[in-house]
Design a protein around this motif. Structure first.
Motif, PDB file in Angstrom:
ATOM      1  N   LEU A  21     -55.276   8.573 -95.447  1.00  0.00           N
ATOM      2  CA  LEU A  21     -55.303   7.285 -96.126  1.00  0.00           C
ATOM      3  C   LEU A  21     -54.850   6.230 -95.121  1.00  0.00           C
ATOM      4  O   LEU A  21     -53.757   6.333 -94.557  1.00  0.00           O
ATOM      5  N   ILE A  22     -55.688   5.238 -94.879  1.00  0.00           N
ATOM      6  CA  ILE A  22     -55.407   4.211 -93.882  1.00  0.00           C
ATOM      7  C   ILE A  22     -55.042   2.909 -94.575  1.00  0.00           C
ATOM      8  O   ILE A  22     -55.743   2.441 -95.464  1.00  0.00           O
ATOM      9  N   ASP A  23     -53.931   2.323 -94.185  1.00  0.00           N
ATOM     10  CA  ASP A  23     -53.514   0.968 -94.596  1.00  0.00           C
ATOM     11  C   ASP A  23     -53.628   0.724 -96.105  1.00  0.00           C
ATOM     12  O   ASP A  23     -54.412  -0.116 -96.566  1.00  0.00           O
ATOM     13  N   PRO A  24     -52.810   1.437 -96.879  1.00  0.00           N
ATOM     14  CA  PRO A  24     -52.929   1.329 -98.332  1.00  0.00           C
ATOM     15  C   PRO A  24     -52.339   0.041 -98.920  1.00  0.00           C
ATOM     16  O   PRO A  24     -51.145  -0.225 -98.817  1.00  0.00           O
ATOM     17  N   MET A  25     -53.195  -0.763 -99.506  1.00  0.00           N
ATOM     18  CA  MET A  25     -52.808  -1.888-100.368  1.00  0.00           C
ATOM     19  C   MET A  25     -53.283  -1.500-101.763  1.00  0.00           C
ATOM     20  O   MET A  25     -54.477  -1.478-102.045  1.00  0.00           O
ATOM     21  N   LEU A  26     -52.349  -1.176-102.666  1.00  0.00           N
ATOM     22  CA  LEU A  26     -52.705  -0.477-103.899  1.00  0.00           C
ATOM     23  C   LEU A  26     -52.414  -1.250-105.183  1.00  0.00           C
ATOM     24  O   LEU A  26     -52.567  -0.714-106.277  1.00  0.00           O
ATOM     25  N   ALA A  27     -52.008  -2.494-105.063  1.00  0.00           N
ATOM     26  CA  ALA A  27     -51.697  -3.284-106.259  1.00  0.00           C
ATOM     27  C   ALA A  27     -52.956  -3.624-107.043  1.00  0.00           C
ATOM     28  O   ALA A  27     -54.076  -3.599-106.520  1.00  0.00           O
ATOM     29  N   GLU A  28     -52.748  -3.982-108.307  1.00  0.00           N
ATOM     30  CA  GLU A  28     -53.856  -4.441-109.137  1.00  0.00           C
ATOM     31  C   GLU A  28     -54.324  -5.820-108.671  1.00  0.00           C
ATOM     32  O   GLU A  28     -53.595  -6.570-108.017  1.00  0.00           O
ATOM     33  N   LYS A  29     -55.540  -6.135-109.017  1.00  0.00           N
ATOM     34  CA  LYS A  29     -56.129  -7.431-108.673  1.00  0.00           C
ATOM     35  C   LYS A  29     -55.197  -8.574-109.078  1.00  0.00           C
ATOM     36  O   LYS A  29     -54.656  -8.597-110.193  1.00  0.00           O
ATOM     37  N   GLY A  30     -54.986  -9.525-108.153  1.00  0.00           N
ATOM     38  CA  GLY A  30     -54.249 -10.747-108.453  1.00  0.00           C
ATOM     39  C   GLY A  30     -52.746 -10.616-108.501  1.00  0.00           C
ATOM     40  O   GLY A  30     -52.059 -11.528-108.978  1.00  0.00           O
ATOM     41  N   THR A  31     -52.188  -9.517-107.991  1.00  0.00           N
ATOM     42  CA  THR A  31     -50.744  -9.288-108.082  1.00  0.00           C
ATOM     43  C   THR A  31     -49.936 -10.248-107.212  1.00  0.00           C
ATOM     44  O   THR A  31     -48.845 -10.687-107.607  1.00  0.00           O
ATOM     45  N   TYR A  32     -50.457 -10.592-106.037  1.00  0.00           N
ATOM     46  CA  TYR A  32     -49.679 -11.359-105.058  1.00  0.00           C
ATOM     47  C   TYR A  32     -50.275 -12.751-104.854  1.00  0.00           C
ATOM     48  O   TYR A  32     -51.479 -12.952-105.000  1.00  0.00           O
ATOM     49  N   PRO A  33     -49.433 -13.716-104.473  1.00  0.00           N
ATOM     50  CA  PRO A  33     -49.952 -15.057-104.198  1.00  0.00           C
ATOM     51  C   PRO A  33     -50.804 -15.078-102.932  1.00  0.00           C
ATOM     52  O   PRO A  33     -50.749 -14.145-102.118  1.00  0.00           O
ATOM     53  N   PRO A  34     -51.587 -16.128-102.739  1.00  0.00           N
ATOM     54  CA  PRO A  34     -52.373 -16.237-101.501  1.00  0.00           C
ATOM     55  C   PRO A  34     -51.463 -16.355-100.286  1.00  0.00           C
ATOM     56  O   PRO A  34     -50.317 -16.805-100.389  1.00  0.00           O
ATOM     57  N   PHE A  35     -51.955 -15.938 -99.125  1.00  0.00           N
ATOM     58  CA  PHE A  35     -51.176 -16.057 -97.904  1.00  0.00           C
ATOM     59  C   PHE A  35     -51.008 -17.539 -97.556  1.00  0.00           C
ATOM     60  O   PHE A  35     -51.986 -18.300 -97.572  1.00  0.00           O
ATOM     61  N   PRO A  36     -49.788 -17.977 -97.241  1.00  0.00           N
ATOM     62  CA  PRO A  36     -49.546 -19.410 -97.001  1.00  0.00           C
ATOM     63  C   PRO A  36     -50.268 -19.914 -95.759  1.00  0.00           C
ATOM     64  O   PRO A  36     -50.435 -19.185 -94.779  1.00  0.00           O
ATOM     65  N   GLY A  37     -50.702 -21.168 -95.837  1.00  0.00           N
ATOM     66  CA  GLY A  37     -51.342 -21.805 -94.702  1.00  0.00           C
ATOM     67  C   GLY A  37     -52.768 -21.370 -94.456  1.00  0.00           C
ATOM     68  O   GLY A  37     -53.335 -21.663 -93.394  1.00  0.00           O
ATOM     69  N   THR A  38     -53.361 -20.666 -95.423  1.00  0.00           N
ATOM     70  CA  THR A  38     -54.710 -20.126 -95.239  1.00  0.00           C
ATOM     71  C   THR A  38     -55.662 -20.711 -96.277  1.00  0.00           C
ATOM     72  O   THR A  38     -55.267 -21.434 -97.190  1.00  0.00           O
ATOM     73  N   HIS A  39     -56.923 -20.359 -96.124  1.00  0.00           N
ATOM     74  CA  HIS A  39     -57.964 -20.830 -97.026  1.00  0.00           C
ATOM     75  C   HIS A  39     -57.816 -20.210 -98.419  1.00  0.00           C
ATOM     76  O   HIS A  39     -57.142 -19.213 -98.608  1.00  0.00           O
ATOM     77  N   ASN A  40     -58.487 -20.821 -99.384  1.00  0.00           N
ATOM     78  CA  ASN A  40     -58.620 -20.279-100.745  1.00  0.00           C
ATOM     79  C   ASN A  40     -57.272 -20.082-101.432  1.00  0.00           C
ATOM     80  O   ASN A  40     -56.970 -18.998-101.955  1.00  0.00           O
TER      81      ASN A  40
END
Length: 260
Positions: A21-40
């Motif tokens: 298993l490579i680089d697991p990001m396993l949260a449900e859709k929409g769990t975390y805020p957008p990355f600051p200073g980035t698009h969208n």
């Protein structure tokens, strides 16, 4: 060899009888805020749900974390992955963070190669920024080496190179020259800050890699999964046709498996 696209940079790699298993990001859709200073900034992360069951995702022999950023190893993964799972980290600092989270079978990947059964996993360099000014942001995140790639090798199997979060730069030419990978996984979503500085391969960066390894098969991942990715699967597919390397590139949908 099988490479199953899960979501974002999360993959399940079946190689020489082992599943990683490579680089697991396993949260449900929409769990975390957008990355600051980035698009969208109106989009929460991840952008889509997982396409397969958690049972399937966790049915592996080992986990490889190329670096501890939220979109590669999130709190849900830290919580849900069994604490006795074999874990590979890019350096001692991140290995210690895994141990602090309760994992008890952690090993640091080495540049000279790390054995897992009869498979050799070799840590390779990565440059997770297009501009040196980004380095300070990573230091604030307590990430020592930013990111790494991994070469999978075995006496009887094709060599696989998972490039990890990197832009294209000259040092990567030596990785291709040394290992001659036949299959290359590229994080190709061109994550960007709003000012244009970028964090992973752009379309042009990917084309540079293809020119260095014209006989390799490329697999594009880390696309359409988090808010700051600026190249879609459709964009990349059209670009590959324009530059005449579409026969060398697979762009799997979430849940799709590529077999070599």
């Amino acid at each position: 060899m099988k490479i199953k696209q899960i979501r974002n940079a999360t993959l399940i790699v079946t190689y020489a009888g082992k599943k990683f298993l490579i680089d697991p990001m396993l949260a449900e859709k929409g769990t975390y805020p957008p990355f600051p200073g980035t698009h969208n900034q109106h989009l929460n992360n991840p952008l889509v749900e997982l396409p397969v069951s958690m049972e399937e995702i966790l049915d592996v022999d080992a986990v490889i974390v190329t670096h501890i950023h939220l979109d590669h190893f999130d709190p849900v993964a830290m919580e849900i992955i069994p604490k006795n799972m074999k874990m590979f980290a890019q350096n001692e600092d991140e290995a210690n963070q895994m141990k602090e989270a309760g994992f008890n079978n952690v090993e640091v990947l080495k540049e000279e190669g790390t054995l897992f059964g009869d498979i050799t996993l070799t840590k390779t360099p990565a440059k997770h920024y297009s501009d040196d000014s980004i380095i300070e942001l990573f230091h604030q995140l307590s990430t020592a080496d930013e990111a790494c790639g991994v070469v999978f090798s075995h006496a009887d199997k094709k060599t696989l190179y998972v490039m990890g979060d990197t832009v294209w730069y000259d040092e990567l030419k030596s990785v291709f020259a040394k290992y001659s990978p036949e299959v290359v996984v590229v994080n190709a979503g061109n994550a960007q800050f709003v000012d244009g500085r970028y964090l992973i391969m752009s379309k042009d960066d990917l084309f540079e890699a293809v020119k260095v390894a014209p006989n390799a098969q490329f697999v594009a991942t880390h696309m359409e999964g988090v808010n700051h990715l600026m190249v879609s699967r459709k964009d990349l597919r059209e670009y590959a046709v324009e530059k005449q390397f579409s026969d060398k590139l697979l762009i799997p949908a979430d849940g799709e498996t590529c077999e070599f």
